[in-house]
Design an enzyme around this catalytic site. Structure first.
Site, PDB file in Angstrom:
ATOM      1  N   SER A   1       0.864  -1.179   0.000  1.00 54.06           N
ATOM      2  CA  SER A   1       0.000   0.000   0.000  1.00 54.06           C
ATOM      3  C   SER A   1       0.903   1.232   0.000  1.00 54.06           C
ATOM      4  O   SER A   1       2.018   1.181   0.538  1.00 54.06           O
ATOM      5  CB  SER A   1      -0.866   0.027   1.260  1.00 54.06           C
ATOM      6  OG  SER A   1      -1.456   1.304   1.421  1.00 54.06           O
TER       7      SER A   1
ATOM      8  N   TYR B   1      -1.359  -0.758  10.328  1.00 51.58           N
ATOM      9  CA  TYR B   1      -1.522  -1.106   8.910  1.00 51.58           C
ATOM     10  C   TYR B   1      -0.270  -0.687   8.120  1.00 51.58           C
ATOM     11  O   TYR B   1       0.263  -1.472   7.330  1.00 51.58           O
ATOM     12  CB  TYR B   1      -2.767  -0.400   8.354  1.00 51.58           C
ATOM     13  CG  TYR B   1      -3.068  -0.681   6.896  1.00 51.58           C
ATOM     14  CD1 TYR B   1      -3.745  -1.838   6.521  1.00 51.58           C
ATOM     15  CD2 TYR B   1      -2.701   0.223   5.903  1.00 51.58           C
ATOM     16  CE1 TYR B   1      -4.052  -2.090   5.181  1.00 51.58           C
ATOM     17  CE2 TYR B   1      -2.992  -0.021   4.559  1.00 51.58           C
ATOM     18  CZ  TYR B   1      -3.674  -1.177   4.212  1.00 51.58           C
ATOM     19  OH  TYR B   1      -3.954  -1.425   2.888  1.00 51.58           O
TER      20      TYR B   1
HETATM   21  N1  LIG Z   1      -8.688  -0.391  -1.289  1.00 54.03           N
HETATM   22  C1  LIG Z   1      -7.643   0.413  -1.098  1.00 54.03           C
HETATM   23  O1  LIG Z   1      -7.787   1.661  -1.090  1.00 54.03           O
HETATM   24  C2  LIG Z   1      -6.269  -0.187  -0.916  1.00 54.03           C
HETATM   25  C3  LIG Z   1      -5.152   0.682  -0.959  1.00 54.03           C
HETATM   26  C4  LIG Z   1      -3.873   0.151  -0.788  1.00 54.03           C
HETATM   27  C5  LIG Z   1      -3.717  -1.209  -0.598  1.00 54.03           C
HETATM   28  N2  LIG Z   1      -4.808  -2.037  -0.544  1.00 54.03           N
HETATM   29  C6  LIG Z   1      -4.558  -3.469  -0.348  1.00 54.03           C
HETATM   30  O2  LIG Z   1      -5.139  -4.175  -1.422  1.00 54.03           O
HETATM   31  C7  LIG Z   1      -5.374  -5.523  -1.029  1.00 54.03           C
HETATM   32  C8  LIG Z   1      -6.773  -5.930  -1.451  1.00 54.03           C
HETATM   33  O3  LIG Z   1      -7.721  -5.182  -0.700  1.00 54.03           O
HETATM   34  P1  LIG Z   1      -9.017  -4.525  -1.357  1.00 54.03           P
HETATM   35  O4  LIG Z   1      -8.926  -3.078  -1.151  1.00 54.03           O
HETATM   36  O5  LIG Z   1      -9.231  -5.051  -2.719  1.00 54.03           O
HETATM   37  O6  LIG Z   1     -10.139  -5.014  -0.328  1.00 54.03           O
HETATM   38  P2  LIG Z   1     -11.307  -6.107  -0.476  1.00 54.03           P
HETATM   39  O7  LIG Z   1     -11.900  -6.187   0.896  1.00 54.03           O
HETATM   40  O8  LIG Z   1     -12.200  -5.748  -1.597  1.00 54.03           O
HETATM   41  O9  LIG Z   1     -10.532  -7.439  -0.802  1.00 54.03           O
HETATM   42  C9  LIG Z   1      -9.746  -8.085   0.180  1.00 54.03           C
HETATM   43  C10 LIG Z   1      -9.678  -9.555  -0.132  1.00 54.03           C
HETATM   44  O10 LIG Z   1      -8.816 -10.191   0.814  1.00 54.03           O
HETATM   45  C11 LIG Z   1      -9.490 -11.324   1.328  1.00 54.03           C
HETATM   46  N3  LIG Z   1      -9.025 -11.627   2.675  1.00 54.03           N
HETATM   47  C12 LIG Z   1      -9.061 -10.871   3.785  1.00 54.03           C
HETATM   48  N4  LIG Z   1      -8.533 -11.554   4.825  1.00 54.03           N
HETATM   49  C13 LIG Z   1      -8.155 -12.764   4.348  1.00 54.03           C
HETATM   50  C14 LIG Z   1      -7.560 -13.907   4.911  1.00 54.03           C
HETATM   51  N5  LIG Z   1      -7.241 -13.980   6.222  1.00 54.03           N
HETATM   52  N6  LIG Z   1      -7.301 -14.977   4.114  1.00 54.03           N
HETATM   53  C15 LIG Z   1      -7.640 -14.955   2.802  1.00 54.03           C
HETATM   54  N7  LIG Z   1      -8.216 -13.909   2.215  1.00 54.03           N
HETATM   55  C16 LIG Z   1      -8.475 -12.827   2.977  1.00 54.03           C
HETATM   56  C17 LIG Z   1     -10.968 -10.965   1.300  1.00 54.03           C
HETATM   57  O11 LIG Z   1     -11.765 -12.143   1.352  1.00 54.03           O
HETATM   58  C18 LIG Z   1     -11.028 -10.247  -0.026  1.00 54.03           C
HETATM   59  O12 LIG Z   1     -11.125 -11.192  -1.055  1.00 54.03           O
HETATM   60  C19 LIG Z   1      -5.157  -5.559   0.493  1.00 54.03           C
HETATM   61  O13 LIG Z   1      -3.884  -6.127   0.746  1.00 54.03           O
HETATM   62  C20 LIG Z   1      -5.197  -4.091   0.883  1.00 54.03           C
HETATM   63  O14 LIG Z   1      -4.465  -3.840   2.055  1.00 54.03           O
HETATM   64  C21 LIG Z   1      -6.077  -1.550  -0.709  1.00 54.03           C
END
Ligand SMILES: NC(=O)c1ccc[n+]([C@@H]2O[C@H](COP(=O)([O-])OP(=O)(O)OC[C@H]3O[C@@H](n4cnc5c(N)ncnc54)[C@H](O)[C@@H]3O)[C@@H](O)[C@H]2O)c1
Length: 294
Positions: A142, A154
């Site tokens: 991130s 985080y």
């Molecule tokens: N959305 C944002 O603004 C953003 C920004 C920077 C980084 N991220 C990172 O992107 C990645 C994806 O997140 P997202 O934003 O798409 O959110 P999201 O909630 O849409 O997707 C997260 C996914 O991770 C899975 N997950 C969570 N805990 C888990 C576990 N213990 N075992 C297996 N699967 C698990 C969920 O089931 C889901 O499929 C994450 O690592 C998040 O930290 C997101």
């Protein structure tokens, strides 16, 4: 250029948000896509959508469960002949400050967002190397991991992912397994509705912003997926998703550089430090960027 046709990609958290965007992009480029997540229903829906444009499979896996990770790797060996592209993307949001978070919450965030990434690397990397085929490992960090963004716990986990991937890239530099780290900014996903942390839940959005306001300005997850696809095809290490981060990143690097003592380096110390610390991956990234521009 890497060709994804006939390759198998495994994407953790591939049933939602950024993981689904990546899975779609890889699938449309010709890869068979296997996704994992926690929720049976969303996994099935995502599998069905991905199957419209290519071969797709969904499995349930908690990235904290090392035994289950090994079972999934065995299944992928058996049914698909192994994994060519591993995407460690699953993660949870967590915005509490260091003072507010509990030790239990620290463990929960680190176990999923950092150890979960290492569990994927440690499970699949030996198999990928042993296969002798060219491969790629991508992990989602991130921008918070580079900028000390709101939510110290985080940010610590995400800084850990960046450190892991920067060193892994060096360790694998002379192999056929390439490495990328994704540093997304705010993206329109379900992160505000992910699994709840143990204990009391902190605010789900930073700075009191509403989810609607954040989503209105956020990047589409498919755009992140397309950027990850390009990085795999072109073997690029950093996937910085948002052009808006240039100014913010330059402030960070300026702050670090102006903190280096303004003194003459000691030549003997400089030689030792350079021989241990010089990271050739930074030179690779810069050389590739210059070539692309010229
Ligand atoms: N959305 C944002 O603004 C953003 C920004 C920077 C980084 N991220 C990172 O992107 C990645 C994806 O997140 P997202 O934003 O798409 O959110 P999201 O909630 O849409 O997707 C997260 C996914 O991770 C899975 N997950 C969570 N805990 C888990 C576990 N213990 N075992 C297996 N699967 C698990 C969920 O089931 C889901 O499929 C994450 O690592 C998040 O930290 C997101």
């Amino acid at each position: 250029m890497y060709d994804l046709r006939g390759k198998t990609a495994f994407v953790t958290g591939g049933d939602s948000g950024i993981g689904f965007g990546i899975a779609q992009a890889l699938g449309e480029a010709g890869a068979t896509v296997v996704i994992c997540g926690l929720v049976e229903e969303t996994l099935r829906e995502a599998e069905e959508r991905l199957a419209r444009t290519g071969e797709a499979r969904a499995v349930t896996l908690d990235v904290r469960d090392r035994g289950a990770f090994a079972d999934v790797a065995d299944l992928l060996d058996r049914d698909f002949g192994g994994v060519d592209v591993l995407v460690n993307n699953a993660g949870v949001g967590f915005l509490s400050s260091a003072a507010e978070a509990t030790f239990e919450q620290w463990d929960w965030v680190l176990d999923i967002n950092l150890t979960g990434v290492y569990n994927g690397v440690r499970t699949f990397l030996p198999r990928m190397l042993a296969s002798g085929r060219p491969g790629h490992i991508v992990s989602t960090a991130s921008i918070g991991g580079l900028l000390g963004a709101p939510g110290a716990v985080y940010s610590a986990a995400k800084a850990g992912v960046i450190g892991l991937m920067e060193s892994l890239a060096v360790e694998l530099r002379d192999t056929d397994v390439k490495v990328s780290v994704v540093v997304p900014g705010i993206t329109r996903t379900n992160i505000h509705h992910g699994p709840p942390p143990p204990g009391s839940a902190p605010a789900r959005t930073p700075g009191g912003a509403t989810e609607d306001a954040l989503h209105a300005a956020a990047m589409d997850p498919r755009e992140v997926g397309d950027r990850v696809l390009r990085a795999i095809l072109d073997n690029r290490f950093y996937v910085v998703t948002h052009p808006e981060h240039r100014e913010l990143l330059s402030r960070r690097f300026e702050a670090i550089l102006c903190s280096v003592p303004d003194e003459e380096p000691d030549p003997r110390r400089a030689t030792v430090e350079r021989s241990i610390l010089a990271n050739p991956v930074y030179d690779d990234v810069v050389a590739l960027a210059h070539r692309a521009r010229s």
